[in-house]
Design a protein around this motif. Sequence first.
Motif, PDB file in Angstrom:
ATOM      1  N   CYS A   1       0.840  -1.199   0.000  1.00  0.00           N
ATOM      2  CA  CYS A   1       0.000   0.000   0.000  1.00  0.00           C
ATOM      3  C   CYS A   1       0.876   1.251   0.000  1.00  0.00           C
ATOM      4  O   CYS A   1       1.705   1.427   0.886  1.00  0.00           O
TER       5      CYS A   1
ATOM      6  N   HIS B   1      -0.238   3.713   3.517  1.00  0.00           N
ATOM      7  CA  HIS B   1       0.221   3.505   4.886  1.00  0.00           C
ATOM      8  C   HIS B   1       1.663   3.008   4.913  1.00  0.00           C
ATOM      9  O   HIS B   1       2.245   2.843   5.981  1.00  0.00           O
TER      10      HIS B   1
ATOM     11  N   CYS C   1      -7.413  -0.659   0.396  1.00  0.00           N
ATOM     12  CA  CYS C   1      -6.347  -1.288   1.166  1.00  0.00           C
ATOM     13  C   CYS C   1      -6.977  -2.069   2.306  1.00  0.00           C
ATOM     14  O   CYS C   1      -7.753  -1.509   3.086  1.00  0.00           O
TER      15      CYS C   1
ATOM     16  N   CYS D   1      -5.050  -0.612   5.970  1.00  0.00           N
ATOM     17  CA  CYS D   1      -5.381   0.683   6.578  1.00  0.00           C
ATOM     18  C   CYS D   1      -6.800   1.141   6.252  1.00  0.00           C
ATOM     19  O   CYS D   1      -7.259   2.138   6.806  1.00  0.00           O
TER      20      CYS D   1
HETATM   21 ZN    ZN Z   1      -2.923   0.921   3.353  1.00  0.00          ZN
END
Ligand code: ZN
Length: 110
Positions: free
Chosen positions: A38, A41, A62, A65
């Motif tokens: 990702c 994050h 995602c 997160c």
């Molecule tokens: Zn994420």
Amino acid sequence: MPALDYRRARAPLRLAEVLGLIGYQPRSRQDEQWRGPCPLHGSRSASSRSFAAHLGKNLFHCFRCGAGGNALDLWAALRRLPLYAAVLDLCQRLHQPVPWLDNANPTSSR
Ligand SMILES: [Zn+2]
């Protein structure tokens, strides 16, 4: 500031182009579905597959997160910009016309 037509802004801003701007490298591609670390994050592991992007649907999510949305949402989150500034920034980078809302005040004369 003049108003933006966000609905019209989203259409030409493709998730594939936004991911291209950041040089995103997916761990796997299946048709138009990309999985990988990702970019929001900051997945620690390069082999992470918590981030899913569907290029055809122009949506990302995602699983770690919880971030999700379209190409414009991703750019705003990546650059930590409000949506308004993200539209201007992204249109400029992708050489798209800025979708100003030109009928915001229908009573005004042209
Ligand atoms: Zn994420």
